[in-house]
Enzyme design. Structure first.
Site, short mmCIF file in Angstrom:
data_model
loop_
_atom_site.label_atom_id
_atom_site.label_comp_id
_atom_site.label_asym_id
_atom_site.label_seq_id
_atom_site.Cartn_x
_atom_site.Cartn_y
_atom_site.Cartn_z
N GLY A 186 -33.22 23.85 6.19
CA GLY A 186 -32.08 22.92 5.84
C GLY A 186 -30.99 23.36 5.96
N LYS A 204 -13.61 21.13 13.52
CA LYS A 204 -12.97 22.67 12.18
C LYS A 204 -12.07 23.54 12.81
CE LYS A 204 -17.60 22.98 9.69
NZ LYS A 204 -18.82 23.62 10.07
N1 HSE Z 1 -23.70 21.43 9.48
C1 HSE Z 1 -22.54 22.00 9.34
C2 HSE Z 1 -23.19 23.65 9.72
C3 HSE Z 1 -22.47 22.73 7.66
O1 HSE Z 1 -24.08 23.53 10.32
O2 HSE Z 1 -21.68 24.59 9.11
C4 HSE Z 1 -21.00 21.63 6.89
O3 HSE Z 1 -20.16 22.01 7.55
#
Ligand code: HSE
Ligand code: NAP
Length: 425
Positions: A186, A204
């Site tokens: 998950g 980010k």
């Molecule tokens: N999909 C992102 C990760 C989490 O694997 O870090 C949400 O920012």
């Protein structure tokens, strides 16, 4: 105010976590914010689907019920996506509601416009959870480190890819098997493209660079390269060099402009980021006064992400009670140019399959010399069926010079394959 009311847009992983934390912290709130905190409504696509762990009587599928409820002070956007989320947030701000969002896709593209709108309306818009989940990094950059000139931010800001690379490093797994495991656990999305291609990390790093360097950096400015081409052999050779491979977001404020990129990188095993494993995230910051600082924690998940959202809700609630909302808005007051990737410098690890005959190594060295690519090390790894595998580590060189060398290699019959190219710290 005696009671501050919150609406949550979305009841998925993060929305459920936020609801749970508000319930868990209920008795603390009068002490922490001077008022009760109550969830008034939760927006979902289908309110007839029961949600575990949530009071289903709060569900609505009509955003106008939230928008037109003047008793709702704070709207928490945890739906994801760009267009609908952007529209709902704008309309909520125009109604004087304060916003918390975990949506990096939205903030990396429309952040400037939304913060301006919030500023004009005297509203807060906070988004700590949009970068590195639970890790406090937006607030430290905007507040605690505001007395610094930040020159560099480097981080592991995607949990899925860090999990995959950790499995490949520690258990010798191939990329596809580790990705399958991340999906089963998950961590990865059903469509993991934005994680494994580096887009999630790109959003980010764009947000962090904007705040750290006080200039607008959007996702379109970020050079992105994912981890899909990293093989078990690259990981093995990195280990032999006492290094590990990590997917890093890197932003530097240089005298010629801002470098901002996401790519896999070989880093020495004794670098603090090398020990950040599994789905953990970490952000490394360098400022002129603070020197080096590192922030580490869980980059995703229900309660870790809700922890960051809850911090923002509490901050806004305190502002409401002291009548000081909109205190810290957009901090991008400069206009620093973004450097083209071709003008950035890096060291490279390159794995080549070449004809095993006298003169090949000399030809490779000659191409690198002619394109102004200095060599740090060359290692011949294997020799089989008239093919030798060469690993070349370059000096720190300009990307455009390195690309020129690659273009020449591609036209040389003696170079059978360029198997990998990975940047080196
Ligand atoms: N999909 C992102 C990760 C989490 O694997 O870090 C949400 O920012
Ligand atoms: P999710 O599990 O897919 O949940 C999304 C929720 O939003 C669902 O309840 C969905 O409703 C609702 N929704 C989506 N579009 C909607 C619409 N147009 N109208 C009404 N409701 C809508 O997503 P998530 O993992 O919680 O992520 C939410 C946000 O947090 C994203 O921006 C993500 O990038 C960010 N984030 C997530 C994590 C994490 O660990 N998951 C970490 C940091 C940041 P239905 O249930 O009815 O479909």
């Amino acid at each position: 105010m005696d009671k501050i009311k919150v609406a949550i847009l979305g009841a998925g992983t993060v929305g459920t976590g936020v609801y749970k934390l508000i319930e868990r912290q209920k008795t603390e709130m009068p002490h922490k914010i001077g008022a009760e905190l109550e969830v008034a409504k939760i927006l979902v696509r289908n309110k007839n689907v029961a949600r575990d762990g949530i009071d289903n009587s709060l569900l609505t599928d009509d955003f106008d019920e939230i928008l037109n409820d003047d008793s709702i002070d704070i709207v928490v956007e945890v739906m994801g996506g760009i267009d609908v989320a952007n529209d709902y947030i704008k309309r909520a701000i125009e109604k004087g509601k304060h916003i918390v969002t975990a949506n990096k896709d939205l903030m990396a593209s429309n952040g400037s416009e939304l913060m301006d709108l919030a500023g004009k309306n005297g509203c807060d818009i906070l988004f700590e959870a949009a970068v590195a989940g639970a890790i406090p990094i937006i607030r430290p950059l905007k507040q605690c480190l505001a007395g610094n000139y930040i020159s560099e931010i480097m981080g592991i800001v995607n949990g899925t890819t860090n999990f995959i690379l950790t499995k490949m490093t520690n258990e010798g797994m191939e990329f596809e098997d580790a990705l399958k495991m991340a999906q089963e656990l998950g961590y990865a999305e059903a469509d993991p493209t934005s994680d494994i291609e580096g887009y999630d990390a790109g959003r980010k790093i764009a947000i962090m660079a904007s705040i750290a360097f006080n200039t607008r950096v959007t996702f379109d400015d970020v050079y992105t390269e994912g981890i899909t081409k990293i093989t078990a052999k690259d990981i093995k050779y990195a280990k032999e060099m006492d290094s590990v491979i990590k997917l890093l977001g890197v932003a530097k404020n240089t005298k010629d402009g801002i470098e901002v990129k996401v790519h896999p990188m070989l880093i020495p095993s004794n670098h603090p980021l090398a020990t950040v494993n599994d789905s953990f995230n970490a952000v490394f910051v360098h400022g002129d006064a603070v020197d080096d600082a590192m922030f580490m924690g869980r980059g995703a998940g229900e309660l870790p992400t809700a922890s960051a959202v809850m911090g923002d809700i509490i901050d806004i609630a305190r502002n409401i009670n002291y009548g000081c909302n909109g205190r810290i808005g957009c901090t991008c007051y400069k206009n620093i140019p973004i450097k083209n990737i071709d003008d950035c410098e890096s060291k490279y690890f390159m794995r080549l399959q070449v004809e095993d005959r006298p003169g090949t190594l000399a030809s490779v060295a000659s191409v690198l010399g002619n394109t102004d690519v200095g060599i740090d090390r060359v290692i011949q790894k294997t020799k089989k069926n008239n093919t030798a595998e060469l690993v070349v580590i370059t000096d720190s060189v300009l990307e455009k010079n390195f690309k020129d060398a690659l273009a020449i290699f591609k036209g040389m019959a003696m170079i059978k394959e360029i198997s990998s190219i990975i940047r080196v710290y």
